[in-house]
Write a protein that holds these residues in place. Sequence first.
Motif, short mmCIF file in Angstrom:
data_model
loop_
_atom_site.label_atom_id
_atom_site.label_comp_id
_atom_site.label_asym_id
_atom_site.label_seq_id
_atom_site.Cartn_x
_atom_site.Cartn_y
_atom_site.Cartn_z
N ILE A 192 0.86 -1.18 0.00
CA ILE A 192 0.00 0.00 0.00
C ILE A 192 0.90 1.23 0.00
N GLY A 193 0.84 2.00 -1.06
CA GLY A 193 1.73 3.15 -1.21
C GLY A 193 1.18 4.40 -0.56
N TRP A 194 0.96 5.42 -1.37
CA TRP A 194 0.55 6.71 -0.83
C TRP A 194 -0.92 7.02 -1.16
N ARG A 195 -1.45 7.97 -0.43
CA ARG A 195 -2.78 8.51 -0.71
C ARG A 195 -2.66 10.03 -0.80
N ALA A 196 -3.30 10.62 -1.80
CA ALA A 196 -3.22 12.07 -1.98
C ALA A 196 -4.39 12.52 -2.84
N GLY A 253 -7.59 21.87 -12.60
CA GLY A 253 -7.74 23.29 -12.86
C GLY A 253 -7.14 24.18 -11.79
N SER A 254 -6.31 23.60 -10.91
CA SER A 254 -5.70 24.40 -9.84
C SER A 254 -4.38 23.74 -9.44
N GLY A 255 -3.71 24.36 -8.46
CA GLY A 255 -2.48 23.78 -7.93
C GLY A 255 -2.68 23.13 -6.58
N GLU A 256 -3.94 22.89 -6.21
CA GLU A 256 -4.25 22.37 -4.88
C GLU A 256 -3.91 20.89 -4.76
N VAL A 257 -3.11 20.56 -3.76
CA VAL A 257 -2.68 19.19 -3.50
C VAL A 257 -2.78 18.92 -2.00
N SER A 258 -3.20 17.72 -1.66
CA SER A 258 -3.21 17.30 -0.26
C SER A 258 -2.67 15.87 -0.20
N ILE A 259 -1.62 15.65 0.59
CA ILE A 259 -0.98 14.34 0.70
C ILE A 259 -1.24 13.78 2.09
N ASP A 260 -1.75 12.56 2.15
CA ASP A 260 -2.08 11.90 3.41
C ASP A 260 -0.78 11.55 4.15
N GLU A 261 -0.55 12.19 5.27
CA GLU A 261 0.71 12.00 6.01
C GLU A 261 0.82 10.62 6.64
N GLU A 262 -0.30 9.91 6.78
CA GLU A 262 -0.25 8.57 7.36
C GLU A 262 0.59 7.62 6.50
N TYR A 263 0.59 7.87 5.19
CA TYR A 263 1.30 6.99 4.26
C TYR A 263 2.60 7.60 3.75
N THR A 264 2.90 8.82 4.13
CA THR A 264 4.12 9.49 3.66
C THR A 264 4.90 9.96 4.88
N THR A 265 5.67 9.06 5.45
CA THR A 265 6.35 9.33 6.71
C THR A 265 7.71 9.99 6.51
N SER A 266 8.09 10.30 5.27
CA SER A 266 9.36 10.95 5.02
C SER A 266 9.21 11.92 3.86
N GLU A 326 11.04 12.03 1.29
CA GLU A 326 11.22 11.27 0.05
C GLU A 326 9.90 10.67 -0.42
N ARG A 327 9.13 10.10 0.51
CA ARG A 327 7.85 9.50 0.14
C ARG A 327 6.82 10.57 -0.22
N GLU A 328 6.91 11.72 0.44
CA GLU A 328 6.01 12.83 0.09
C GLU A 328 6.28 13.31 -1.33
N ASP A 329 7.56 13.42 -1.69
CA ASP A 329 7.93 13.82 -3.05
C ASP A 329 7.45 12.78 -4.07
N ALA A 330 7.58 11.51 -3.72
CA ALA A 330 7.14 10.44 -4.61
C ALA A 330 5.63 10.52 -4.84
#
Length: 239
Positions: free
Chosen positions: A98-102, A107-120, A122-126
């Motif tokens: 199970i990788g990441w959730r985001a 039409g925008s630059g809005e991004v939200s990355i689930d921190e539960e799955y991105t503990t670093s 490096e994983r946030e960038d991925a």
Amino acid sequence: MTPLAARLFRKGDEDTQRRLAAAQFFECTALTPLALEMRKADDAESGFSSSAQLPAPNTLIEIMLRGKRMAFFCQQHPEQGHVAVHAISDEGDRGIHIGWRATFTPGSGEVSIDEEYTTSKEREDAAYIGLIFIEKLLCIINQPGLVERRARDTDKRILREVKARDYEPASPKWHECHIRPGVHGSEGEDGGNHREHQLHYVRKHRKPSLGPDRWIDGYWRGNADLGIHFKHYVVHAPG
């Protein structure tokens, strides 16, 4: 269902099975080089394209990359205006990862990355890079006439199991996506004859005549019968 989706269904809990039964499935390995080309070419400051809409409210996109199957379960949320993406990969003998959730908003630059799955970092960038990749695949799928969707039958054993468990009826077909042969892009887009050029990507660009911050989405044009031309981009640091 696509190969990894079928494996997820067989190994998943009831909630996972219900979600998969309600989805549409697209195998997009053949589109991967084009999506990577777009990711390299486009300016990240332009945000996510408004063309990055899902073919169905629940869509699973699957690819084979570097010998590994990867799936991206996507859900459109019209009320919030965003697309949620959950990345999953098949690690072979090590099982399903199970990788990441985001989420991103077309039409925008809005991004939200689930921190539960991105503990670093490096994983946030991925996860961010993965979102851009999915956006590009959706833009390719949604460009008129560019993609041929070849219908494939869903495994009958899965259809029987879905019916026996009284889930929402699963789609009897999934789609394998390929570039459609022939000429793509209208003649008026560059004033030239597409038949003389290979299929190539016109990168996303600003058009000041339409407004100071108006971006024109990138698109593919040219003759796919002559092959696909990939460019080599060199990115320089600002200033």
